[in-house]
Design an enzyme around this catalytic site. Structure first.
Site, PDB file in Angstrom:
ATOM      1  N   HIS A   1      -2.257  47.250  74.194  1.00  0.00           N
ATOM      2  CA  HIS A   1      -2.649  45.910  73.733  1.00  0.00           C
ATOM      3  C   HIS A   1      -3.755  45.392  74.643  1.00  0.00           C
ATOM      4  CE1 HIS A   1       0.477  45.333  70.693  1.00  0.00           C
ATOM      5  NE2 HIS A   1       1.257  46.000  71.502  1.00  0.00           N
TER       6      HIS A   1
ATOM      7  N   PHE B   1      15.322  41.772  72.373  1.00  0.00           N
ATOM      8  CA  PHE B   1      15.164  40.484  73.055  1.00  0.00           C
ATOM      9  C   PHE B   1      15.344  39.351  72.044  1.00  0.00           C
ATOM     10  CE2 PHE B   1      13.933  43.447  75.991  1.00  0.00           C
ATOM     11  CZ  PHE B   1      12.839  44.180  75.557  1.00  0.00           C
TER      12      PHE B   1
ATOM     13  N   ASP C   1      14.737  36.492  70.441  1.00  0.00           N
ATOM     14  CA  ASP C   1      13.697  35.448  70.384  1.00  0.00           C
ATOM     15  C   ASP C   1      13.711  34.844  68.989  1.00  0.00           C
ATOM     16  OD1 ASP C   1      10.698  37.016  69.248  1.00  0.00           O
ATOM     17  OD2 ASP C   1      12.754  37.490  68.806  1.00  0.00           O
TER      18      ASP C   1
ATOM     19  N   ASP D   1      12.282  47.013  69.350  1.00  0.00           N
ATOM     20  CA  ASP D   1      11.974  45.578  69.433  1.00  0.00           C
ATOM     21  C   ASP D   1      10.464  45.362  69.460  1.00  0.00           C
ATOM     22  OD1 ASP D   1      11.104  43.272  71.210  1.00  0.00           O
ATOM     23  OD2 ASP D   1      13.134  42.693  70.666  1.00  0.00           O
TER      24      ASP D   1
ATOM     25  N   ASP E   1       5.623  43.511  66.860  1.00  0.00           N
ATOM     26  CA  ASP E   1       4.225  43.789  66.468  1.00  0.00           C
ATOM     27  C   ASP E   1       4.075  43.779  64.945  1.00  0.00           C
ATOM     28  OD1 ASP E   1       3.739  46.175  69.177  1.00  0.00           O
ATOM     29  OD2 ASP E   1       3.471  44.012  69.110  1.00  0.00           O
TER      30      ASP E   1
END
Ligand SMILES: Nc1nc2c(c(CN[C@H]3C=C[C@H](O)[C@@H]3O)cn2[C@@H]2O[C@H](COP(=O)(O)O)[C@@H](O)[C@H]2O)c(=O)[nH]1
Length: 369
Positions: free
Chosen positions: A77, A270, A272, A341, A346
């Site tokens: 990235h 994670f 989120d 994840d 992405d």
């Protein structure tokens, strides 16, 4: 002792082991998966669709293989440092700072009015606006990744942070005061316990990902992402930013040096606001009608409430079931919950960039994610 005499010491150890009394140097556990399963088993507003999960596992595996997802994907990235660019120490400091502040970027403003950071000739929003702002601050000589700076009430002020996160629209980076509080606390704890060095903190975990997650949760209030849930004695541990910090170190250093963890596969997805969104879009996760209506109406979903706890925990459990299905279908795969994840995050971002119609993510404003 002659050969035919029994080794009484060994026999004693064996006896204790048989009675379950022998605790060998057991590897640490974070307890995240156990809590996620408990909430899933007690959820009424969030459920999983097993047929969709089975199909999704095959699709995720195929796409991750096609895109060759590996730890190295992380540094590919544009804004992420690779481990050579900044040197090991500064890379660790950058990742620690980034995941200290890696929360709550969502905005209700139109795309052109939302918080955005111009950097490297591009306009960055969401998570990437954080990474861009940190890079810009370093370029401008602001020691934003230095724990000594974070501790200084004279140098690291709210106005300095407003400048670090300045942007071309009239929306400010959300929760700026809370971000300053995170930096201040982390600077204090690192000074008191780890010689002001995140590397000393990593060293204290002695190569265990779970131990590092547990140290972060134990020593830093701002990493202790655990919350009570209806009638359960122990809090439910999500530890999202502690886990993504370990995952980012592992990915950036490609499993070597400051990224080397013998138990990295203990790290979960994670929890989120993006992964529940894509799992719902894939049909894996679905909601009770009132929760579905609240999310579609972009209503505030209070942090720590039953809905929000179910959303986060069931997402972790869903990714764990997807991972198990992938391993069942492909026993030799290197795919773990971290790479899944990263791929899912992405993917939802690509879908949004391509203007694909997806249901909104849930709106919870918090420092935990
Ligand atoms: N579960 C999960 N959550 C992630 C990430 C990332 C970025 N990770 C990079 C590293 C490797 C990957 O390949 C990604 O390129 C940010 N977030 C969370 O999302 C929210 C930001 O969303 P938006 O406002 O739309 O940018 C916010 O809570 C942030 O903490 C992830 O990977 N997984």
């Amino acid at each position: 002792m002659s050969d035919d005499e029994p080794d009484h010491e060994l026999l004693e150890l064996l006896r204790q082991h048989m009675q379950g009394k022998l605790t060998l140097n057991q590897e640490p556990e974070t307890g995240v998966l156990e809590g996620a399963e408990w909430v899933y088993d007690n959820s009424i507003d969030v459920a999983l669709d097993m047929r969709s999960c089975k199909n999704a596992a095959a699709a995720i595996y195929a796409q991750m293989k096609e895109k060759q997802y590996s730890p190295a994907t992380w540094s590919s990235h544009e804004l992420h440092p690779d481990r050579w660019e900044l040197g090991d120490e500064e890379t660790v400091a950058f990742i620690f700072t980034m995941d200290l502040l890696n929360f709550s970027f969502w905005s209700e403003k139109k795309e052109e009015d939302r918080f955005a950071v111009e950097y490297g000739g591009k306009r960055w929003t969401g998570y990437w606006s954080l990474v861009a702002a940190l890079r810009r601050a370093l370029d401008e000589g602001i020691p934003i990744t230095d724990p000594h700076f974070w501790q200084s009430e004279d140098e690291c002020t709210l106005d300095v942070l407003k400048n670090v996160f300045r942007c071309s629209t009239n929306e400010q980076m959300p929760l700026l005061e809370e971000r300053l509080a995170c930096l201040r606390e982390a600077g204090k704890v690192l000074y008191e316990k780890y010689h002001c060095s995140p590397i000393k903190l990593i060293d204290a975990a002695d190569g265990s990902a779970a131990a590092l997650v547990n140290l972060l949760a134990k020593d830093f209030d701002c990493f202790r992402d655990e919350h009570p849930f209806e009638g359960r004695r122990k809090p439910i541990r999500f530890l999202k930013r502690a886990q993504i910090l370990v995952a980012d170190l592992w990915a950036c250093f490609e499993g070597e040096d400051y990224g080397e963890f013998r138990d990295i596969d203990k790290i979960t997805m994670f929890a989120d606001y993006r992964i529940p969104q894509i799992l719902n879009n894939m049909g894996c996760l679905f909601y009770s009608p009132p929760l579905e209506a609240a999310i579609r109406a972009k209503k505030d979903i209070p942090q720590g409430g039953s809905w929000e706890m179910q959303l986060r925990a069931c997402s972790i459990w869903c990714v764990e079931l997807l991972r198990k299905e992938i391993v069942r279908q492909h026993p030799d795969t290197q795919i773990n919950a971290i790479l899944m994840d990263f791929f899912l995050y992405d993917t939802i971002k690509e879908m949004e960039d391509q203007g694909k119609e997806v249901a909104p993510h849930h709106r919870t404003r918090s420092i935990w994610y």
